[in-house]
Scaffold this active site. Structure first.
Site, PDB file in Angstrom:
ATOM      1  N   GLU A 163       0.782  -1.229   0.000  1.00 35.13           N
ATOM      2  CA  GLU A 163       0.000   0.000   0.000  1.00 35.13           C
ATOM      3  C   GLU A 163       0.819   1.287   0.000  1.00 35.13           C
ATOM      4  O   GLU A 163       2.001   1.292   0.339  1.00 35.13           O
ATOM      5  CB  GLU A 163      -0.952  -0.012   1.193  1.00 35.13           C
ATOM      6  CG  GLU A 163      -0.256  -0.259   2.498  1.00 35.13           C
ATOM      7  CD  GLU A 163      -1.220  -0.670   3.606  1.00 35.13           C
ATOM      8  OE1 GLU A 163      -2.059  -1.552   3.394  1.00 35.13           O
ATOM      9  OE2 GLU A 163      -1.098  -0.113   4.699  1.00 35.13           O
ATOM     10  N   CYS A 222       7.578  -7.257   6.208  1.00 38.22           N
ATOM     11  CA  CYS A 222       8.801  -6.703   6.804  1.00 38.22           C
ATOM     12  C   CYS A 222       9.458  -7.771   7.656  1.00 38.22           C
ATOM     13  O   CYS A 222       8.778  -8.574   8.289  1.00 38.22           O
ATOM     14  CB  CYS A 222       8.445  -5.492   7.661  1.00 38.22           C
ATOM     15  SG  CYS A 222       9.891  -4.646   8.334  1.00 38.22           S
ATOM     16  N   CYS A 226       8.616  -5.678  14.453  1.00 43.58           N
ATOM     17  CA  CYS A 226       8.273  -4.831  15.601  1.00 43.58           C
ATOM     18  C   CYS A 226       6.951  -5.314  16.205  1.00 43.58           C
ATOM     19  O   CYS A 226       5.993  -5.604  15.477  1.00 43.58           O
ATOM     20  CB  CYS A 226       8.155  -3.375  15.177  1.00 43.58           C
ATOM     21  SG  CYS A 226       9.687  -2.750  14.476  1.00 43.58           S
ATOM     22  N   CYS A 270       3.622  -3.364  15.369  1.00 39.90           N
ATOM     23  CA  CYS A 270       3.354  -3.020  13.961  1.00 39.90           C
ATOM     24  C   CYS A 270       2.553  -4.115  13.255  1.00 39.90           C
ATOM     25  O   CYS A 270       2.919  -5.288  13.297  1.00 39.90           O
ATOM     26  CB  CYS A 270       4.670  -2.782  13.238  1.00 39.90           C
ATOM     27  SG  CYS A 270       4.481  -2.509  11.476  1.00 39.90           S
ATOM     28  N   GLU A 326      10.942  -2.210   5.696  1.00 42.00           N
ATOM     29  CA  GLU A 326      12.083  -1.462   6.225  1.00 42.00           C
ATOM     30  C   GLU A 326      12.941  -1.037   5.024  1.00 42.00           C
ATOM     31  O   GLU A 326      13.605  -1.879   4.407  1.00 42.00           O
ATOM     32  CB  GLU A 326      12.861  -2.365   7.196  1.00 42.00           C
ATOM     33  CG  GLU A 326      14.229  -1.865   7.602  1.00 42.00           C
ATOM     34  CD  GLU A 326      14.256  -0.409   8.062  1.00 42.00           C
ATOM     35  OE1 GLU A 326      13.475  -0.024   8.942  1.00 42.00           O
ATOM     36  OE2 GLU A 326      15.096   0.360   7.534  1.00 42.00           O
ATOM     37  N   SER A 350      13.166   5.696  13.683  1.00 38.67           N
ATOM     38  CA  SER A 350      12.077   5.216  14.535  1.00 38.67           C
ATOM     39  C   SER A 350      12.690   4.752  15.845  1.00 38.67           C
ATOM     40  O   SER A 350      13.095   3.598  15.984  1.00 38.67           O
ATOM     41  CB  SER A 350      11.342   4.057  13.850  1.00 38.67           C
ATOM     42  OG  SER A 350      10.586   4.555  12.766  1.00 38.67           O
ATOM     43  N   LEU A 351      12.785   5.662  16.785  1.00 41.00           N
ATOM     44  CA  LEU A 351      13.496   5.371  18.035  1.00 41.00           C
ATOM     45  C   LEU A 351      12.591   4.624  19.031  1.00 41.00           C
ATOM     46  O   LEU A 351      12.917   3.545  19.496  1.00 41.00           O
ATOM     47  CB  LEU A 351      14.007   6.689  18.639  1.00 41.00           C
ATOM     48  CG  LEU A 351      14.994   6.546  19.780  1.00 41.00           C
ATOM     49  CD1 LEU A 351      16.285   5.897  19.322  1.00 41.00           C
ATOM     50  CD2 LEU A 351      15.280   7.906  20.419  1.00 41.00           C
ATOM     51  N   HIS A 352      11.473   5.243  19.347  1.00 40.50           N
ATOM     52  CA  HIS A 352      10.403   4.640  20.162  1.00 40.50           C
ATOM     53  C   HIS A 352      10.724   4.315  21.620  1.00 40.50           C
ATOM     54  O   HIS A 352       9.823   4.098  22.419  1.00 40.50           O
ATOM     55  CB  HIS A 352       9.827   3.372  19.518  1.00 40.50           C
ATOM     56  CG  HIS A 352       9.420   3.532  18.085  1.00 40.50           C
ATOM     57  ND1 HIS A 352       9.029   4.736  17.541  1.00 40.50           N
ATOM     58  CD2 HIS A 352       9.341   2.635  17.069  1.00 40.50           C
ATOM     59  CE1 HIS A 352       8.738   4.565  16.270  1.00 40.50           C
ATOM     60  NE2 HIS A 352       8.919   3.314  15.947  1.00 40.50           N
ATOM     61  N   ASN A 363      -1.432   3.485  17.362  1.00 36.74           N
ATOM     62  CA  ASN A 363      -2.734   3.304  16.729  1.00 36.74           C
ATOM     63  C   ASN A 363      -3.164   1.839  16.923  1.00 36.74           C
ATOM     64  O   ASN A 363      -2.603   0.953  16.286  1.00 36.74           O
ATOM     65  CB  ASN A 363      -2.572   3.646  15.237  1.00 36.74           C
ATOM     66  CG  ASN A 363      -3.883   3.864  14.533  1.00 36.74           C
ATOM     67  OD1 ASN A 363      -4.918   3.997  15.170  1.00 36.74           O
ATOM     68  ND2 ASN A 363      -3.841   3.891  13.216  1.00 36.74           N
ATOM     69  N   CYS A 389       0.672   2.024   8.965  1.00 38.43           N
ATOM     70  CA  CYS A 389       1.192   1.109   7.954  1.00 38.43           C
ATOM     71  C   CYS A 389       0.643  -0.308   8.128  1.00 38.43           C
ATOM     72  O   CYS A 389       0.536  -0.829   9.213  1.00 38.43           O
ATOM     73  CB  CYS A 389       2.704   1.142   7.921  1.00 38.43           C
ATOM     74  SG  CYS A 389       3.549   0.232   9.199  1.00 38.43           S
TER      75      CYS A 389
HETATM   76  N1  SAH Z   1      10.211   0.384   8.669  1.00 43.18           N
HETATM   77  C1  SAH Z   1      10.370   1.782   8.765  1.00 43.18           C
HETATM   78  C2  SAH Z   1       9.365   2.543   7.939  1.00 43.18           C
HETATM   79  C3  SAH Z   1       7.974   2.016   7.916  1.00 43.18           C
HETATM   80  S1  SAH Z   1       7.091   2.031   9.454  1.00 43.18           S
HETATM   81  C4  SAH Z   1      10.333   2.235  10.196  1.00 43.18           C
HETATM   82  O1  SAH Z   1       9.990   1.437  11.067  1.00 43.18           O
HETATM   83  O2  SAH Z   1      10.698   3.387  10.439  1.00 43.18           O
HETATM   84  C5  SAH Z   1       6.599   3.703   9.488  1.00 43.18           C
HETATM   85  C6  SAH Z   1       6.128   4.208  10.831  1.00 43.18           C
HETATM   86  O3  SAH Z   1       4.866   3.623  11.184  1.00 43.18           O
HETATM   87  C7  SAH Z   1       7.104   3.932  11.971  1.00 43.18           C
HETATM   88  O4  SAH Z   1       7.545   5.113  12.588  1.00 43.18           O
HETATM   89  C8  SAH Z   1       6.269   3.079  12.890  1.00 43.18           C
HETATM   90  O5  SAH Z   1       6.612   3.322  14.184  1.00 43.18           O
HETATM   91  C9  SAH Z   1       4.852   3.499  12.575  1.00 43.18           C
HETATM   92  N2  SAH Z   1       3.876   2.512  13.061  1.00 43.18           N
HETATM   93  C10 SAH Z   1       3.901   1.177  12.927  1.00 43.18           C
HETATM   94  N3  SAH Z   1       2.855   0.612  13.568  1.00 43.18           N
HETATM   95  C11 SAH Z   1       2.144   1.615  14.115  1.00 43.18           C
HETATM   96  C12 SAH Z   1       0.950   1.686  14.897  1.00 43.18           C
HETATM   97  N4  SAH Z   1       0.282   0.599  15.234  1.00 43.18           N
HETATM   98  N5  SAH Z   1       0.525   2.912  15.297  1.00 43.18           N
HETATM   99  C13 SAH Z   1       1.193   4.025  14.936  1.00 43.18           C
HETATM  100  N6  SAH Z   1       2.311   4.029  14.191  1.00 43.18           N
HETATM  101  C14 SAH Z   1       2.793   2.840  13.794  1.00 43.18           C
HETATM  102 FE1  SF4 Z   2       8.991  -3.121   9.793  1.00 40.08          FE
HETATM  103 FE2  SF4 Z   2       8.823  -0.481  10.341  1.00 40.08          FE
HETATM  104 FE3  SF4 Z   2       6.772  -2.173  10.913  1.00 40.08          FE
HETATM  105 FE4  SF4 Z   2       9.022  -2.308  12.320  1.00 40.08          FE
HETATM  106  S1  SF4 Z   2       7.607  -0.540  12.208  1.00 40.08           S
HETATM  107  S2  SF4 Z   2       7.893  -4.089  11.478  1.00 40.08           S
HETATM  108  S3  SF4 Z   2      10.557  -1.867  10.762  1.00 40.08           S
HETATM  109  S4  SF4 Z   2       7.546  -1.673   8.887  1.00 40.08           S
END
Ligand code: SAH
Ligand code: SF4
Length: 357
Positions: free
Chosen positions: A87, A120, A124, A127, A171, A225-227, A301, A344
């Site tokens: 997407e 991916c 994570c 995610c 990623e 994406s530190l988190h 989210n 995403c």
């Molecule tokens: N893999 C890369 C880019 C794609 S993810 C990365 O991780 O940076 C893009 C963004 O979507 C990231 O910052 C991730 O933290 C965020 N994301 C993933 N799942 C999410 C969720 N459930 N709620 C909010 N943001 C989310």
């Molecule tokens: Fe992959 Fe980014 Fe999702 Fe982590 S947050 S699983 S690196 S797409």
């Protein structure tokens, strides 16, 4: 699978297709007229089109689902040649501005969020993309075609500015060769002409690949994406933090070539009772002291089946205030397209579960 014409830089096409002026015309059809088929290319001789169609396809993507949010966000689900899906999201960043007479003084501004992989590998735990596992890398053409398709579908002229964020599925640095190629193709002056400054690569922090991307000197921005501010929690959220811990990422960021007027974006996904406390904010300030950084706080989210919760607005604001009061630039990402679950991976999952008809 035949390659797409969108897989190649102009220089590469010049070495494959003769005569040269036809390549320039084809480039115009692809990136100024958003041709999706050889039939669209009116001034290209039929014989050449037939020859080319033996070797190449034009558009590798088919739109199979589209959801529009009330805030102007449009989420697209694409099918690839092999039937896999991924997407991209069209985000309205600024509304059109009109003067008293209703004349346009500033056109609306858009950003396109693109995918770099189907699924991916990083896994994570917060995610949704990670839940489906990894299927395959996208080719450079499949990455490029997302912007072409969204500009075409929204009638966005080729010379209008657009920003790209690599924040869709996958990623980006785990598909570095195709990513770098796509960045180059986007930058083509006679193509879409999207400079590196307008492209932001978001990564979960593969520190060695951050270095490799930096050495390519493509002029792009990075977002990390530190988190989390300590390795224990970060490893829980992003398992590969074991191999690429926080300090290795910070060191790689310090080596990355950054436009001196710009800042590195650190994304911080805020999860209720995990990382939303002031002690974490304090550590974050300390961690980023030597870096020209800006922080983007993201509300987690939720989706069905997750054990994590969305933070309260009060905690989010308190976290932001702490950072700002201690000298860090910090924004809270407004959840664009929240009514269509634009985070995403979410449209793909819903469609596969048959929730969207
Ligand atoms: N893999 C890369 C880019 C794609 S993810 C990365 O991780 O940076 C893009 C963004 O979507 C990231 O910052 C991730 O933290 C965020 N994301 C993933 N799942 C999410 C969720 N459930 N709620 C909010 N943001 C989310
Ligand atoms: Fe992959 Fe980014 Fe999702 Fe982590 S947050 S699983 S690196 S797409």
């Amino acid at each position: 699978m035949k390659p797409s014409l969108l897989d190649f830089t102009q220089k590469e096409l010049l070495s494959q297709i003769k005569p040269a002026f036809r390549v320039k015309q084809i480039f115009g059809w692809l990136y100024h007229n958003y041709a999706s088929d050889f039939d669209d290319m009116k001034n290209i001789p039929k014989a050449l089109k037939e020859e080319l169609s033996q070797k190449y396809i034009v558009d590798p993507l088919k739109i199979v689902n589209k959801e529009e949010s009330s805030d102007g966000t449009i989420k697209y689900l694409f099918e690839l040649q092999d039937g896999k899906t991924m997407e991209a999201v069209w985000l309205k960043m600024k509304e059109t501005q009109l003067d008293d007479k209703g004349e346009v003084i500033q056109e609306a501004k858009y950003t396109i969020c693109v995918s770099t992989q189907v699924g991916c590998k990083v896994g994570c735990t917060f995610c949704l993309t990670a839940k489906g596992g990894f299927t395959r890398d996208l080719t450079a053409g499949e990455i490029v075609a997302q912007v072409v398709a969204l500009k075409r579908d929204n009638d966005h002229k080729h010379n209008r500015k657009i920003n790209i964020v690599y924040m869709g599925m996958g990623e980006p640095l785990d598909n570095l060769d195709n990513l770098a190629k796509a960045i180059e193709i986007y930058k083509e002056e006679e193509g879409l002409c999207i400079s590196g400054k307008r492209q932001t690569v978001s990564t979960s922090g593969l520190s060695n690949k951050i270095d490799q991307l930096g050495k390519m000197d493509l002029g792009v921005h990075i977002a990390i994406s530190l988190h989390a501010v300590d390795d224990e929690l970060r490893t829980e959220l992003i398992p590969m933090n074991k191999a690429h811990n926080i300090s290795s990422i910070i060191e790689a960021v310090k080596r990355f070539p950054i436009d001196t007027r710009k800042r590195v974006m650190f994304e911080y996904l805020v999860i209720k009772d995990k990382n939303d406390d002031i002690a974490s904010a304090k550590k974050l300030v300390k961690l980023l002291t030597d870096i020209k950084a800006k922080v983007n706080l993201i509300y987690f989210n939720p989706y069905p089946g997750t054990t994590y919760d969305r933070p309260t607005r009060a905690d989010m604001v308190a976290f932001q205030e702490y950072l700002v009061n201690h000298g860090l630039l910090c924004t809270i990402r407004d959840s664009k397209g929240i009514d269509i679950s634009a985070a995403c991976g979410q449209l793909k999952e819903q469609t596969e579960q048959g929730e969207i008809k």
